[in-house]
Design an enzyme around this catalytic site. Structure first.
Site, PDB file in Angstrom:
ATOM      1  N   SER A  15       0.831  -1.213   0.000  1.00  0.00           N
ATOM      2  CA  SER A  15       0.000   0.000   0.000  1.00  0.00           C
ATOM      3  C   SER A  15       0.866   1.264   0.000  1.00  0.00           C
ATOM      4  CB  SER A  15      -0.984  -0.004   1.171  1.00  0.00           C
ATOM      5  OG  SER A  15      -0.341   0.219   2.395  1.00  0.00           O
ATOM      6  N   ASN A  16       2.000   1.239   0.684  1.00  0.00           N
ATOM      7  CA  ASN A  16       2.903   2.400   0.616  1.00  0.00           C
ATOM      8  C   ASN A  16       3.499   2.535  -0.785  1.00  0.00           C
ATOM      9  OD1 ASN A  16       3.355   3.943   3.237  1.00  0.00           O
ATOM     10  ND2 ASN A  16       3.306   1.816   3.932  1.00  0.00           N
ATOM     11  N   ARG A  67      22.656 -14.048   2.047  1.00  0.00           N
ATOM     12  CA  ARG A  67      22.209 -12.662   1.902  1.00  0.00           C
ATOM     13  C   ARG A  67      23.007 -11.908   0.846  1.00  0.00           C
ATOM     14  NH1 ARG A  67      18.947 -10.676   6.289  1.00  0.00           N
ATOM     15  NH2 ARG A  67      19.349 -12.247   7.846  1.00  0.00           N
ATOM     16  N   ASN A 109      13.608   4.284   4.106  1.00  0.00           N
ATOM     17  CA  ASN A 109      12.657   3.295   4.641  1.00  0.00           C
ATOM     18  C   ASN A 109      11.525   4.022   5.358  1.00  0.00           C
ATOM     19  OD1 ASN A 109      11.712   0.673   5.576  1.00  0.00           O
ATOM     20  ND2 ASN A 109      12.538   1.204   7.587  1.00  0.00           N
ATOM     21  N   HIS A 111       8.861   3.450   8.553  1.00  0.00           N
ATOM     22  CA  HIS A 111       8.674   2.609   9.738  1.00  0.00           C
ATOM     23  C   HIS A 111       7.456   3.123  10.506  1.00  0.00           C
ATOM     24  CE1 HIS A 111       9.735  -0.056  12.990  1.00  0.00           C
ATOM     25  NE2 HIS A 111       9.541   0.945  13.828  1.00  0.00           N
ATOM     26  N   GLU A 144      23.209   0.939   9.124  1.00  0.00           N
ATOM     27  CA  GLU A 144      23.408  -0.479   9.437  1.00  0.00           C
ATOM     28  C   GLU A 144      22.398  -1.033  10.429  1.00  0.00           C
ATOM     29  OE1 GLU A 144      27.234  -1.863  10.518  1.00  0.00           O
ATOM     30  OE2 GLU A 144      28.212  -0.872   8.823  1.00  0.00           O
ATOM     31  N   GLY A 145      22.035  -0.256  11.437  1.00  0.00           N
ATOM     32  CA  GLY A 145      21.099  -0.750  12.445  1.00  0.00           C
ATOM     33  C   GLY A 145      19.687  -0.816  11.876  1.00  0.00           C
ATOM     34  N   ASP A 147      15.931  -0.108  11.479  1.00  0.00           N
ATOM     35  CA  ASP A 147      15.076   1.028  11.840  1.00  0.00           C
ATOM     36  C   ASP A 147      15.875   2.131  12.534  1.00  0.00           C
ATOM     37  OD1 ASP A 147      12.924  -0.387  10.794  1.00  0.00           O
ATOM     38  OD2 ASP A 147      12.578  -1.391  12.690  1.00  0.00           O
TER      39      ASP A 147
HETATM   40  C1  GRF Z   1       3.932  -0.424   6.732  1.00  0.00           C
HETATM   41  O1  GRF Z   1       3.284  -0.234   7.959  1.00  0.00           O
HETATM   42  C2  GRF Z   1       5.354   0.063   6.795  1.00  0.00           C
HETATM   43  O2  GRF Z   1       5.517   1.178   7.626  1.00  0.00           O
HETATM   44  C3  GRF Z   1       6.078  -1.119   7.377  1.00  0.00           C
HETATM   45  O3  GRF Z   1       5.460  -2.243   6.793  1.00  0.00           O
HETATM   46  C4  GRF Z   1       4.123  -1.911   6.419  1.00  0.00           C
HETATM   47  C5  GRF Z   1       4.010  -2.199   4.972  1.00  0.00           C
HETATM   48  O4  GRF Z   1       2.693  -2.026   4.501  1.00  0.00           O
HETATM   49  N1  GRF Z   1       7.491  -1.018   7.135  1.00  0.00           N
HETATM   50  P1  GRF Z   1       2.436  -1.936   2.948  1.00  0.00           P
HETATM   51  O5  GRF Z   1       3.036  -3.197   2.314  1.00  0.00           O
HETATM   52  O6  GRF Z   1       3.107  -0.712   2.429  1.00  0.00           O
HETATM   53  O7  GRF Z   1       0.960  -1.903   2.791  1.00  0.00           O
END
Ligand code: GRF
Length: 208
Positions: A15-16, A67, A109, A111, A144-145, A147
């Site tokens: 969705s993002n 990885r 990213n 979060h 690196e860490g 979040d």
């Molecule tokens: C979101 O809440 C994002 O912040 C987190 O994972 C979720 C992903 O949701 N990292 P979507 O796949 O973007 O709907």
């Protein structure tokens, strides 16, 4: 100014990802979404991306010995598509320091918490358990860490009496869909992470 070529890495719903694709359809948006990569073949976001006219591919993380081999293929595809900025959007693989260093300041990213609070998983349940009155989401440069990294933008929501993880998650997600396109626009327009103030800089500051 040429629009920056952006890739979005996903693992699931997307969705993002879709909010970024929709924002980038505006002619004045400073980035174009040139590629979506999922590490899982069953991610719902793959079909959503294709339906929106964006090239989407699967690089199956499980198919690689380790990885480093998985990430080598990611970087190969990203570079073959001349990607300049990589957005993680629900991408559920931890990236190695080598990958993070390669894409430093070009890798961001989202979060679902007000970092540095609630790094890691289950952020909404943990926010409710902690009794916070404000919660939200953060877009940050990846370091690196997990979040961790310089914050680009945050959006806050109130925690309401009677909230469940579902109601709170939905309130935060609505903000995520506004925040990520705005944050990517800043980065695509040339924003760089603010360097921490170093010791010589501190010494140069004249106190009143
Ligand atoms: C979101 O809440 C994002 O912040 C987190 O994972 C979720 C992903 O949701 N990292 P979507 O796949 O973007 O709907």
């Amino acid at each position: 100014m040429a629009r920056k070529r952006v890739a979005i890495l996903i693992s699931d719903r997307g969705s993002n990802m879709l909010s970024l694709i929709e924002a980038a359809q505006r002619p004045d948006y400073p980035a174009e979404i040139a590629l979506v990569i999922s590490n899982r073949a069953d991610a719902a976001g793959i079909d959503l991306a294709r339906a929106a006219g964006v090239e989407a591919m699967v690089v199956p993380s499980r198919a690689y010995a380790d990885r480093a081999a998985f990430e080598a293929e990611l970087t190969r595809q990203l570079e073959a598509h001349r990607i300049e900025i990589v957005c993680l959007a629900g991408f559920m693989r931890v990236l190695t320091p080598a990958f993070v260093a390669h894409w430093r300041d070009r890798l961001i990213n989202i979060h679902p918490s007000l970092l540095p609070a609630f790094q890691g998983l289950d952020t909404h349940a943990r926010a409710l358990a902690a009794g916070v009155t404000e919660h939200g989401c953060t877009v940050h440069y990846v370091r690196e860490g997990v979040d961790d990294g310089p914050i680009i933008a945050q959006a806050k929501v109130p925690v309401r009496a009677g909230d469940t993880t579902e109601t709170l998650a939905a309130r935060v997600l609505a903000e995520e869909h506004r925040l990520y396109p705005a944050a990517l626009a800043l980065v695509a327009a040339g924003m760089k992470p603010q360097p921490a103030v170093s010791e010589p800089d501190l010494a140069a500051i004249k106190l009143p």
